[in-house]
Design an enzyme around this catalytic site. Sequence first.
Site, short mmCIF file in Angstrom:
data_model
loop_
_atom_site.label_atom_id
_atom_site.label_comp_id
_atom_site.label_asym_id
_atom_site.label_seq_id
_atom_site.Cartn_x
_atom_site.Cartn_y
_atom_site.Cartn_z
N PRO A 99 0.83 -1.21 0.00
CA PRO A 99 0.00 0.00 0.00
C PRO A 99 0.86 1.25 0.00
O PRO A 99 1.79 1.37 0.79
CB PRO A 99 -0.79 -0.13 1.31
CG PRO A 99 0.11 -0.93 2.21
CD PRO A 99 0.81 -1.90 1.30
N MET A 100 0.56 2.18 -0.91
CA MET A 100 1.31 3.44 -1.00
C MET A 100 0.34 4.57 -1.26
O MET A 100 -0.43 4.52 -2.21
CB MET A 100 2.36 3.38 -2.12
CG MET A 100 3.46 2.36 -1.88
SD MET A 100 4.53 2.19 -3.32
CE MET A 100 3.45 1.26 -4.43
N CYS A 187 2.54 3.62 9.40
CA CYS A 187 2.80 4.90 8.73
C CYS A 187 3.45 5.89 9.70
O CYS A 187 2.88 6.19 10.75
CB CYS A 187 1.51 5.47 8.17
SG CYS A 187 1.76 7.05 7.32
N HIS A 259 7.55 -3.86 8.50
CA HIS A 259 8.67 -3.15 7.88
C HIS A 259 9.87 -3.33 8.81
O HIS A 259 9.81 -2.96 9.98
CB HIS A 259 8.32 -1.66 7.74
CG HIS A 259 9.27 -0.91 6.87
ND1 HIS A 259 8.85 0.05 5.99
CD2 HIS A 259 10.61 -0.97 6.73
CE1 HIS A 259 9.89 0.56 5.35
NE2 HIS A 259 10.98 -0.05 5.80
N GLY A 300 10.63 -3.84 3.28
CA GLY A 300 11.68 -2.85 3.40
C GLY A 300 12.99 -3.27 2.80
O GLY A 300 13.54 -4.31 3.16
N GLY A 301 13.50 -2.48 1.85
CA GLY A 301 14.82 -2.69 1.31
C GLY A 301 14.94 -3.79 0.27
O GLY A 301 16.04 -4.04 -0.23
#
Length: 322
Positions: A99-100, A187, A259, A300-301
């Site tokens: 989700p972004m 978030c 994350h 993440g990453g």
Amino acid sequence: MSQLKLDGWILGSGSNVWIHSWTTSISQTQLKQTSLECQSCAEKEVKIGQASSILKSYEFHLNAFCEILSLNFIQKDPLQTAMAGGSNGGSKPLLQIAPMMEVTYRDFRYFMRLLTKKTQLWTEMVVDDTILHNLETEKCDRFLGYHTGVEHPIVCQLGGSDPGKLAQAAEVVERYGYDEVNLNVGCPSCRVATKGEFGCSLMKRPEIVRDAIHAMSRVVQIPVTVKCRLGVDDCDNQEYTREFVKTVAQGGCKHFIIHARKAWLNGLSPAQNRTVPPLHYPRILDLCQHFPDLAFSINGGISDIGHARALLNFPHQRLDGE
């Protein structure tokens, strides 16, 4: 005996070469016969003659978000894994689109579905009050509408901290036919970490997250999951993360999307929070071992398929959802 296996989660952007190869493939095949429904263009169809500008736009989005690939960690029986050909046996796609905000809207998800039929899609975060104040079908469709015959499997992510409101919003999400509802506890934006207190600031109040998950789980049949960080501000050791997971799991959450870095609510922007705090993948592996009955996803990453294959321990196999 069981062994620790990665069981795949989110598909994200990759290198320029990867993106260009996608662009070439789409422009020569599906886009010749397909028009894209673009919600941002007043619900009008974007014709094929404009496809090149759309592709350039999405190439920018894909290049701009290299922090969105995530993978599931889950305890699996080695024989069962072998019989499934090293895949997840159909229980969940190995790769998903994270989700972004201002990115994973309807037309973007439709475009992603042209690239992959199996990858799980996610909405942008939708605030519970946004749904509850727009329950009329025409208004609610603006926030929860999707291409029902195209976008499955799809997850709707909610933002909020009031268990009652979140439960009502989750009921609406389920009525729309989503496959899963997720609570945003990751978030780091100061806008959502203070006003109404939701997002990553809720990691400091795990009891509220537990109660929210419990309220949502009681009124829907679809899975209710949590997306969070390893920690927030000075609450950042492994014992704190374990206690957070333990508390929230009491509310009925069986799947945590994490994350693999902490977040600073003050001093770092959301973009900096995706890169500055160091990554700690081993801490999520520790959670897998500590909570064998729960499923965990790593985020993440992870910026390309090669990295995803390596983490999944399938370096020479095509991933389910790729």
